[in-house]
Structures are given as structure tokens and as C-alpha cells.
Design an enzyme around this catalytic site. Structure first.
Site, short mmCIF file in Angstrom:
data_model
loop_
_atom_site.label_atom_id
_atom_site.label_comp_id
_atom_site.label_asym_id
_atom_site.label_seq_id
_atom_site.Cartn_x
_atom_site.Cartn_y
_atom_site.Cartn_z
N CYS A 88 0.83 -1.20 0.00
CA CYS A 88 0.00 0.00 0.00
C CYS A 88 0.87 1.25 0.00
O CYS A 88 2.09 1.19 -0.01
CB CYS A 88 -0.89 0.02 1.25
SG CYS A 88 -1.86 -1.47 1.51
N ASP A 92 -3.36 -9.90 7.32
CA ASP A 92 -2.15 -9.86 8.14
C ASP A 92 -2.04 -8.54 8.89
O ASP A 92 -1.45 -8.48 9.97
CB ASP A 92 -0.90 -10.06 7.27
CG ASP A 92 -0.74 -8.99 6.21
OD1 ASP A 92 -1.71 -8.75 5.45
OD2 ASP A 92 0.33 -8.38 6.13
N ILE A 135 14.72 -9.90 -17.71
CA ILE A 135 14.93 -8.74 -18.55
C ILE A 135 16.23 -8.91 -19.31
O ILE A 135 17.19 -9.48 -18.81
CB ILE A 135 14.95 -7.44 -17.70
CG1 ILE A 135 14.58 -6.23 -18.54
CG2 ILE A 135 16.26 -7.24 -17.02
CD1 ILE A 135 13.10 -6.03 -18.65
N SER A 147 12.25 -12.05 -5.07
CA SER A 147 13.52 -11.64 -5.66
C SER A 147 14.68 -12.17 -4.81
O SER A 147 14.48 -12.60 -3.68
CB SER A 147 13.61 -10.11 -5.74
OG SER A 147 13.99 -9.55 -4.50
N GLY A 148 15.87 -12.09 -5.36
CA GLY A 148 17.07 -12.55 -4.65
C GLY A 148 17.87 -11.44 -4.02
O GLY A 148 19.04 -11.63 -3.68
#
Length: 628
Positions: free
Chosen positions: A2, A100, A287, A359-360
Site C-alpha cells: 500500500c 495480516d 529482462i 527476488s534474490g
């Protein structure tokens, strides 16, 4: 995920106008396109825009407790909300939603200001306690979600993006010159600074209480990086256990999710663990570039084929003029990491298929993945007697200005080789981090600007951050500083802004604070070994990583910025920078020097793309937010 915002007139009864909170929220519709929530009570107003992830139909905010005496708005996710909810229900708390966010309200009821210690997630939240007339804000431990705030004359503002705060005409806009200097040195503005005087970033792991006519900022979490002795096998087992646990927690979602896949070590590990933990086919997104030297798609496909993912690719063209200007609007302050461009594009592509992506990020900072770490790990071989001549040599070498010489030139290589011999490890890391050094900035800035910036604030900032490490090991201190500065202020800012610009939530398992705490306890000689980066991480996940991935040289998220400044970005730079009509810019920057730099680049006498990007970014921001 948000966007949150609010205002509290904590020293007066002056009411907060609903139209103001509405306007602040409207600036963040991209962060939360699904719904809006506003709460106004006399001198306080809070609002949010929601991107629905968990309890899609019933989790709208603000959320209250049973008596509606406590209200909360939150940007982010509490990953351990299910176990927390069970504990709180056993203590007598009643829940109205499956969200949550609601655990924040009841955890605050139960634990007060200590509640943040119970949360495992990425978050930036604000709680309004009606009974105590207390506004309470907190930011997650690794700084994945931002909070900007401003305190002036008994009024307190906060928001997820600075341009939201600027909707209030009572906010004065003036450039913080120290922050400007930080930007040109580091390519980002480190916390708690922002480009605006008076507006600050809340530091990661910190919280704010506005109560009884005062504002207090405290730290609720500190990373202990003292090494704990274990066997190599014990380290590996714990890394695997915590990483898998972190991935599983981040797979909890009521909307489709996938993963960024670059083909590097970190994203490949995450995709491998997702495949192991998920019952459905994992969607991956990569990408690439037309220029082969910047293209990692081959490696991404290798991982996709190994794990049978539903793979998606996007090739970035040089059509970045419009995006460069839009990114300035989204960031709200100068931000010079050009990898924001591909991050934006991969986020846009990913959002077309899913709402959440893993993601890493943080693997490099936790396990020494950058190429600088093996170099910095080398012990200084020089005796105190030889070090006595350092000041003389440093002055001589500085006059040669390595940063202004071509990266591939013999002179630069010779200078850096000498610098490695006479500088301490910490000094070498500082040189490594700096994008524009003092010499270059002296040419870039006008005399008026140079006179208004106190001597080398960037070095003092860096030395202060290094000094916060408990571990005295050189590489441990540098990793500690990168975790607390480069990670939150560059990488996390980039990912938050570019992903949320596309209404995409990005989750990073390696930033689970339990995983981070354990990784920080591993001795650095397990992270860099025999010149190899991420040595222990690679060994821990040898079964997941193909040899071609494990042994390849790190590429990073580089882009063909030098080429772009000779093509698409050329006319934009000529108009926005060399053709600026801003009196402030012409008085504070040396346009003759900038023109010389640009001409040298166009004539291929030098590659100054990264420097030109910083200059363009600042000029575009100044025109957009400060005008003339």
C-alpha cells in the site's frame, strides 16, 4: 502492499481536513489501485491506498481493534501473521478479518510499543491510539518499506512517497545541500536525509512516537554481527533451513505470484527453493538487452529449463526518454542508480501476469557477492614505517584524479594499483563506493555551491557508519555498512519505487531478519575464500545451482548507458541540462564543465554515461519539483 500518509497537529486542536488526506493518497494510487481508506479525528488524519494481497475482499484499511480505539494503516506484509494471530486469539483477542494487517492492532494492544519485535516481515505502519492520543509509526528492520516524515511547529506529517507530503502547502520546499552532495557521491541520498530540508527518512529498524507534545525516534532492532563459531556443515544446514523457511513464508498469498530471474546466484536459488516449496508451476520473469554484453537471458533460461518454470522475457530498447522523466516523478528526489530502468521494465512485465514477485535481493550484501569484496579482504601488507609516506602519496595520486580518467586506460589502472597499496582497506572501500569524488565535484559545482557544503560530508558519513559495527574485522565492518546503507537506501528504494509504480509487490526472502541475523554471524572467511565470492552460499546450494551459474562472473544489473547518451538520451540532456532556464541551477552548477564533459562523451573521447546520468537526474528532478 500500500501507500500510507497522514498528518497530526499534536500541539493544537486544529482539525485535519479530509481533502488534504485525500490529496495525499491520490498521489499514491499506483501503490494501491484496489481501494482507499481514510480516518479523521479532529487534529489527526490518516489515509492509505491498498493493493490487495491477503484477504482481498475483507482486508480494507484502516483496521481497528474491537472497541475502535486503535486504528492502523500498513504498507507491506507481516509474514508470520498466522502464528501471531493464533497466539493473540489464545490471549483473548477477537479478529474481524483474515488480513495480516489486523495482527498489528492486536499485537499493539497486547505488547504496546514492543509489538514490532514480534513481526517478521517488511512493513511501514502507522497506529493511532485514541485513548492515549498517540501516533506510533515503525519501519521494518532492513528498510524494505519507506517512511518519510516531517516535524515542524507542532505538526507531524508522514507518507510512503515524498510527493504525497508535498500536497500540503504548509510544507516548505528548499534543497538540502548536504543531501545534494551525498547524491553526487553515492548516487542516492542516505537515510535519514532527503533532498528537502526538514523532511527525513525513518531509519530501518526504528520507530516514532508522537505523544504529549513531543516526537521521539527510537531503535527497536540492531544487527549483531559478532561471529559465532560453528562447523562448516552446521553453517550450511542452517542456511538451507532458514532460506527455505523464508521462501515458504513469502509464498502465502491470495493472488498470483512469481519470481524475478536474472540467471545469477541469488535469484536462481530463490527460484529453486520456490519450486521445492510450491505445488504449482513457478512463473519467472527476466529482462534482457539488445547489446549482448549486458544480456543475461541465456543464464535465466538455463534455470527456467532446469526447474520447468513458466518463463517470460522482455528485451529493453533504448526508448527511455519518457521513462527517465517519469522515474523522477516516482522517486520524488534525485536517484542515480540507472538499474532502476530495467527494474521498472521487469516489474511492468511481471505485473501483467502476477501481483507478487519474489527476488534474490540482499544475497550480495550478506555473503560478499560484489567483486570489491575479495580485493578488500586482502590484508594490508605494508608496515607502519611504509605507511608514514601515505599522506604524500595520496596527495600525489589524488591530483591525477583516477575517476576522471577512462576506466580502461593504463593511467587509471596504474593509479588504482597504487591506491590499493597505500590506502587502508576502509579507504579503498570508500574510493570504490564514490561515484563522483571531491575533485570531480569541485569542477561540477559552482563556487557558490562549494562554499555552502562543509568539507567532505560524505567521508564523515561513511566513517560514522563503519564505526557502528560490533565486529572489528575489516570485511565484516564493510558488509555491515553495506547492509545498513547501500541495501536500504539504494537497492530497496529502487525496488520499492519501480515495483510499486507498476502496482507490484516484491518480496525478498534473503531479507528475512532471522536469515540476516544468522548470515551476519558467519565469519567473513567463509564468504570470501580463495578469491571466490559467496563461497559458503554457493556450497550450501550446490544442488540447486548448475556449474555454469555457480562459476560465472557476476554481471549485475548493468545497462548500456554510454550508448544511450549518444542516442536517445542525447537530446534530453541537451534540453534539460545544457538548455536549462533555471536560475538556481545555473548559479549552483558549472555548465561550462558539464558541456565539456558531454562533448567528450559524444566524440567518444571518454565514456561519461554514469556521470551524465547523475547530472541529468538531478536537473530533471529540480525542474519538476523546484521549478525556477
Amino acid at each position: 502492499m500500500c501507500g500510507i500518509a497522514g498528518r497530526f497537529n499534536y500541539k493544537s486542536a486544529k482539525p485535519v481536513e479530509r481533502t488534504l488526506i485525500q490529496a495525499m493518497c491520490n498521489q499514491m494510487i499506483h501503490r494501491g489501485p484496489d481501494s482507499e481508506g481514510i480516518y479523521i479525528e479532529d487534529s489527526v488524519g490518516i489515509g492509505m491506498r491498498r493493493l490487495s494481497i491477503i484477504d482481498v475482499s475483507g482486508g480494507d484499511q484502516p483496521i481497528t481493534n474491537e472497541t475502535e480505539s486503535i486504528w492502523v494503516i500498513c504498507n507491506g506484509e507481516i509474514y508470520n501473521f498466522q502464528s501471531l494471530r493464533k497466539e493473540l486469539e489464545e490471549r483473548g483477542h477477537s479478529f474481524k478479518t483474515k488480513s495480516d494487517t489486523e495482527v498489528i492492532v492486536h499485537a499493539y494492544e497486547e505488547y504496546g510499543l514492543e509489538c514490532t519485535k514480534y513481526f517478521r516481515g517488511m512493513f511501514a505502519f502507522a497506529i493511532w491510539d485514541k485513548v492515549r492520543r498517540r501516533l506510533f509509526l515503525a519501519r521494518d528492520r532492513l528498510g524494505q518499506k519507506p517512511i518519510y516524515y516531517h516535524d515542524r511547529n507542532g505538526t507531524f506529517w508522514f507518507c510512503s512517497e515524498m510527493k504525497s507530503m508535498l500536497e500540503d502547502r504548509e510544507i516548505e520546499q528548499s534543497v538540502n545541500l548536504t543531501a545534494l552532495d551525498y547524491f553526487f557521491a553515492f548516487q542516492y541520498i542516505p537515510s535519514p536525509y532527503t533532498i528537502f530540508e526538514g523532511i527525513q527518512k525513518l531509519l530501518p529498524g526504528h520507530q516514532i512516537v508522537v505523544e504529549n507534545g513531543s516526537v521521539s525516534v527510537t531503535q527497536y532492532w540492531a544487527l549483531n554481527n559478532l561471529c559465532v563459531c560453528r562447523s562448516e556443515g552446521e553453517y550450511i544446514e542452517k542456511i538451507r533451513t532458514l532460506a527455505l523457511e523464508a521462501v515458504k513464508l513469502r509464498l502465502i498469498s491470495d493472488v498470483p505470484l512469481g519470481a524475478f530471474l536474472s540467471g545469477g546466484i541469488d535469484s536462481s536459488i530463490i527460484v529453486g527453493l520456490m519450486t521445492k516449496a510450491s505445488n504449482s508451476q513457478v512463473k519467472t520473469f527476466s529482462i534482457g538487452f539488445e547489446e549482448e554484453e549486458f544480456n543475461e537471458l541465456t543464464y535465466a533460461r538455463m534455470i527456467s529449463e532446469k526447474y520447468g518454470t513458466d518463463h517470460n522475457e522482455f528485451v529493453v530498447s533504448a526508448d527511455v526518454v519518457d521513462l527517465a522523466q517519469r522515474l523522477v516523478q516516482h522517486f520524488g528526489e534525485p536517484f542515480g542508480d540507472s538499474s532502476a530502468i530495467p527494474t521498472y521494465y521487469v516489474s511492468k512485465m511481471t505485473r501483467s501476469k502476477v501481483t507478487v514477485a519474489l527476488s534474490g535481493d540482499a544475497g550480495d550484501e550478506l555473503f560478499a557477492g560484489y567483486s570489491k569484496y575479495p580485493i578488500l579482504a586482502k590484508k594490508n601488507r605494508f608496515s607502519p614505517a611504509i605507511k608514514m609516506i601515505n599522506q604524500f602519496l595520496k596527495g600525489t595520486l589524488s591530483s591525477l584524479n583516477p575517476s576522471f580518467v577512462q576506466p580502461e586506460s593504463f593511467i587509471r589502472r596504474a593509479c588504482l594499483s597504487l591506491l590499493e597499496k597505500v590506502y587502508s582497506v576502509e579507504e579503498r572501500d570508500y574510493v570504490w563506493m564514490i561515484y563522483l569524488d571531491t575533485y570531480f565535484k569541485g569542477k561540477l559545482y559552482s563556487r557558490a555551491l562549494r562554499e555552502n557544503i562543509w568539507e567532505d560530508p560524505c567521508r564523515k558519513y561513511y566513517e560514522k557508519e563503519l564505526g557502528k559495527s560490533i565486529n572489528s574485522g575489516v570485511l565484516d565492518r564493510i558488509l555491515f555498512a553495506d547492509i545498513h546503507n547501500y541495501l536500504p537506501d539504494d537497492l530497496n528504494t529502487k525496488v520499492d519505487i519501480t515495483s510499486m509504480a507498476n502496482s507490484l509487490e516484491v518480496r525478498s526472502p534473503f531479507m528475512d531478519h532471522k536469515f540476516v541475523e544468522f548470515a551476519a554471524s558467519i565469519p567473513s572467511h567463509y564468504k570470501v575464500k580463495d578469491g571466490s565470492t559467496k563461497w559458503l552460499l554457493k556450497k550450501a546450494f550446490a544442488d540447486i545451482l548448475p556449474d555454469e551459474i555457480r562459476n560465472r562472473k557476476k554481471m549485475g544489473f548493468a545497462i548500456p548507458i554510454d550508448k544511450w547518451f549518444r542516442t536517445d538520451l542525447k537530446s534530453l540532456f541537451e534540453g534539460a541540462v545544457l538548455g536549462t532556464s533555471s536560475r538556481w541551477l545555473t548559479e549552483h552548477f558549472n555548465l561550462g564543465f558539464i558541456s565539456h564533459l558531454f562533448d567528450a562523451h559524444q566524440q567518444c573521447r571518454a565514456n561519461h554515461g554514469s556521470k551524465l546520468w547523475l547530472i541529468l537526474n538531478y536537473f530533471l528532478w529540480h525542474e519538476a519539483f523546484m521549478g525556477n
